[in-house]
Scaffold this motif. Structure first.
Motif, PDB file in Angstrom:
ATOM      1  N   ASP A 152       1.869  -6.216  -8.525  1.00  0.00           N
ATOM      2  CA  ASP A 152       2.781  -5.196  -9.031  1.00  0.00           C
ATOM      3  C   ASP A 152       4.102  -5.342  -8.278  1.00  0.00           C
ATOM      4  OD1 ASP A 152       4.172  -2.981  -9.831  1.00  0.00           O
ATOM      5  OD2 ASP A 152       2.500  -1.580  -9.575  1.00  0.00           O
ATOM      6  N   LEU A 153       5.104  -5.884  -8.967  1.00  0.00           N
ATOM      7  CA  LEU A 153       6.374  -6.179  -8.300  1.00  0.00           C
ATOM      8  C   LEU A 153       7.093  -4.927  -7.814  1.00  0.00           C
ATOM      9  CD1 LEU A 153       7.766  -9.026 -10.581  1.00  0.00           C
ATOM     10  CD2 LEU A 153       6.412  -9.210  -8.503  1.00  0.00           C
ATOM     11  N   SER A 154       6.768  -3.770  -8.400  1.00  0.00           N
ATOM     12  CA  SER A 154       7.444  -2.542  -7.968  1.00  0.00           C
ATOM     13  C   SER A 154       7.043  -2.138  -6.552  1.00  0.00           C
ATOM     14  CB  SER A 154       7.118  -1.397  -8.933  1.00  0.00           C
ATOM     15  OG  SER A 154       5.746  -1.050  -8.857  1.00  0.00           O
ATOM     16  N   THR A 155       5.943  -2.695  -6.047  1.00  0.00           N
ATOM     17  CA  THR A 155       5.483  -2.346  -4.697  1.00  0.00           C
ATOM     18  C   THR A 155       6.107  -3.230  -3.622  1.00  0.00           C
ATOM     19  OG1 THR A 155       3.574  -3.837  -4.787  1.00  0.00           O
ATOM     20  CG2 THR A 155       3.275  -1.598  -5.656  1.00  0.00           C
ATOM     21  N   LEU A 156       6.831  -4.276  -4.021  1.00  0.00           N
ATOM     22  CA  LEU A 156       7.391  -5.215  -3.053  1.00  0.00           C
ATOM     23  C   LEU A 156       8.731  -4.728  -2.523  1.00  0.00           C
ATOM     24  CD1 LEU A 156       6.659  -8.699  -4.652  1.00  0.00           C
ATOM     25  CD2 LEU A 156       5.212  -7.288  -3.189  1.00  0.00           C
ATOM     26  N   GLU A 157       8.906  -4.880  -1.219  1.00  0.00           N
ATOM     27  CA  GLU A 157      10.191  -4.518  -0.613  1.00  0.00           C
ATOM     28  C   GLU A 157      11.232  -5.597  -0.869  1.00  0.00           C
ATOM     29  OE1 GLU A 157       9.487  -3.779   3.477  1.00  0.00           O
ATOM     30  OE2 GLU A 157       8.147  -2.058   3.127  1.00  0.00           O
TER      31      GLU A 157
END
Length: 453
Positions: A152-157
């Protein structure tokens, strides 16, 4: 999954599609079994690609040759929308998994796979036909499963190419390690644990190469029930990390077994334990040492040679050495172990069947192996001390072992009351915290050898 849903190959276009903003999902799908039978990565890629196309998942066809399937048997994709959860990637994985059951695959020795899928309408089977330039084609009937890693790319900083490829590769490998034919959604807790184990593995390797620096044997006393004196000890491996912390065995021993480091480390344990046993026998002549052996050592090392070489080196009576092995290990390597045990037995080395009563308890082993010692696991002991049924069961086991002419050691004795209750069964040996915790060799000698208590 709706027909025509857009999936885009992530490499080398990943930077173009991901950027540094937005929330979307990235997935990796991998055919699990295409290394078997020499079928090869080209066919694996074709199978996944063909299954995806047949089921309405539109891949960026122009990118396939350039991407080369990423790692062989593997297709990676990214959903081009703003949905930040992993639902679409899960649906895509399930689609590939459901349809990837049986296929007739045509492969070629002369060209990368740019396969076109043609439905045969027979048993949900497909013909994957290579490009027209193929020189020859061989037919394979293939059963395959699909593993999926979801990120889930939204969780990456930081949504960098390097991070995304690293995390998605980890997610895919994790799904395969968990048993294949399933998906795994990336999370940082698991990944950080993976990094910790990776770093610890490097430290364990470095220590083994540096004359086993950091490895240390602790010794826990074995008590003769009749005399109440120390008559032996179990050698237990410990590891001191670079920051000085003593790591528990359940953390590092599985790594030693998985990496095969248990073979050289196990050989070091055998030498070190026998050496210390010989030193103690100068004070306690009847002293013996129990050495734990991993089933990996049985499979991969020359255990008989390692033990006999150390016995000869330190000029010690072979009966002073007791090799301990768990029942679970015997299940893994029964035939091999029988052969090795017979060779050790011929040389006078003793055998202890460890952790008896912890799940398998195959009484047939006592007949086949004729061990010198049965060690009752602490968990079984605790149940017997608090439950009449288990206490009667332990009493019956003790009588049977006694009638077979074997000796028995009760592990996990922690209080005087426990000792008195179990003592009524007349076992041969006690082992537990009531008598002494595992400790370094110098402390063991100071507490139990010099005082002979």
């Amino acid at each position: 999954l709706q027909p025509g849903a857009q999936l885009v190959m992530t490499h080398p276009q990943l930077g173009k599609t991901c950027g540094n903003g937005g929330g979307s999902d990235k997935g990796s799908a991998d055919a699990d079994t295409f290394k078997i039978g020499g079928i090869g990565p080209t066919t694996g890629d074709a199978a996944i690609y063909g299954t995806a196309v047949q089921n309405g998942i539109q891949l960026a066809i122009d990118e396939i040759n350039e991407a080369g399937g990423i790692n062989g048997y593997q297709i990676e994709f990214k959903f081009e929308d703003d949905q930040s959860d992993s639902e679409k990637s899960v649906n895509a994985y399930n689609t590939l998994k459901d349809w990837g059951m049986q296929m007739l695959v045509g492969t070629t020795t002369s060209t990368p796979c740019t396969a076109v899928v043609e439905e045969t309408h027979a048993d949900n089977m497909f013909q994957l036909t290579p490009s027209a330039t193929a020189v020859e084609s061989i037919q394979y009937e293939v059963m395959f499963t699909v593993s999926g890693g979801i990120l889930d790319l939204s969780t990456l900083e930081e949504k960098t190419y390097k991070n995304i490829m690293r995390y998605s590769e980890y997610a895919l490998n994790k799904s395969k390690k968990n048993g294949k034919n399933q998906y795994y959604v990336f999370n940082y807790e698991d990944y950080n644990q993976f990094l910790m184990i990776k770093q610890l593995t490097q430290s364990l390797r470095k220590s083994a190469a540096d004359n086993f620096k950091g490895y240390e044997l602790y010794y826990q006393p074995l008590i003769d029930v009749v005399t109440g004196n120390v008559c032996g000890a179990e050698a237990l491996l410990r590891y001191k990390s670079e920051d000085g912390n003593i790591l528990p065995p359940n953390i590092f021993i599985p790594i030693l077994e998985e990496t095969g480091l248990v073979v050289p480390v196990g050989k070091w344990i055998i030498n070190e334990a026998i050496k210390k046993c010989k030193e103690i026998q100068a004070v306690i002549p009847e002293f013996h040492v129990n050495i734990n052996v991993s089933y990996i050592q049985v499979i991969k090392s020359n255990l008989v040679k390692d033990v006999t070489t150390a016995i000869e080196k330190y000029n010690i009576n072979p009966s002073s050495i007791i090799i301990e092995m768990t029942e679970s290990g015997l299940l893994e390597s029964n035939k091999r172990y029988m052969k090795i045990w017979s060779a050790l037995k011929e040389r006078g080395v003793g055998l202890a069947l460890d952790d008896f009563g912890t799940g398998y308890s195959n009484f047939n082993y006592m007949s086949q192996l004729e061990p010198d010692l049965i060690k009752i696991d602490r968990n079984f002991t605790a149940k017997a001390l608090n439950n009449e049924y288990d206490y009667n069961m332990l009493t019956l086991i003790h009588k049977m072992v006694f009638n077979l002419g074997l000796k028995i050691c009760i592990e996990g004795v922690e209080t005087k009351g426990e000792m008195e209750k179990i003592k009524s069964m007349c076992p041969n040996f006690f082992q537990g915290y009531f008598f002494g915790r595992p400790c370094p060799y110098e402390d063991f000698v100071s507490q139990f050898v010099k005082n002979k208590k």
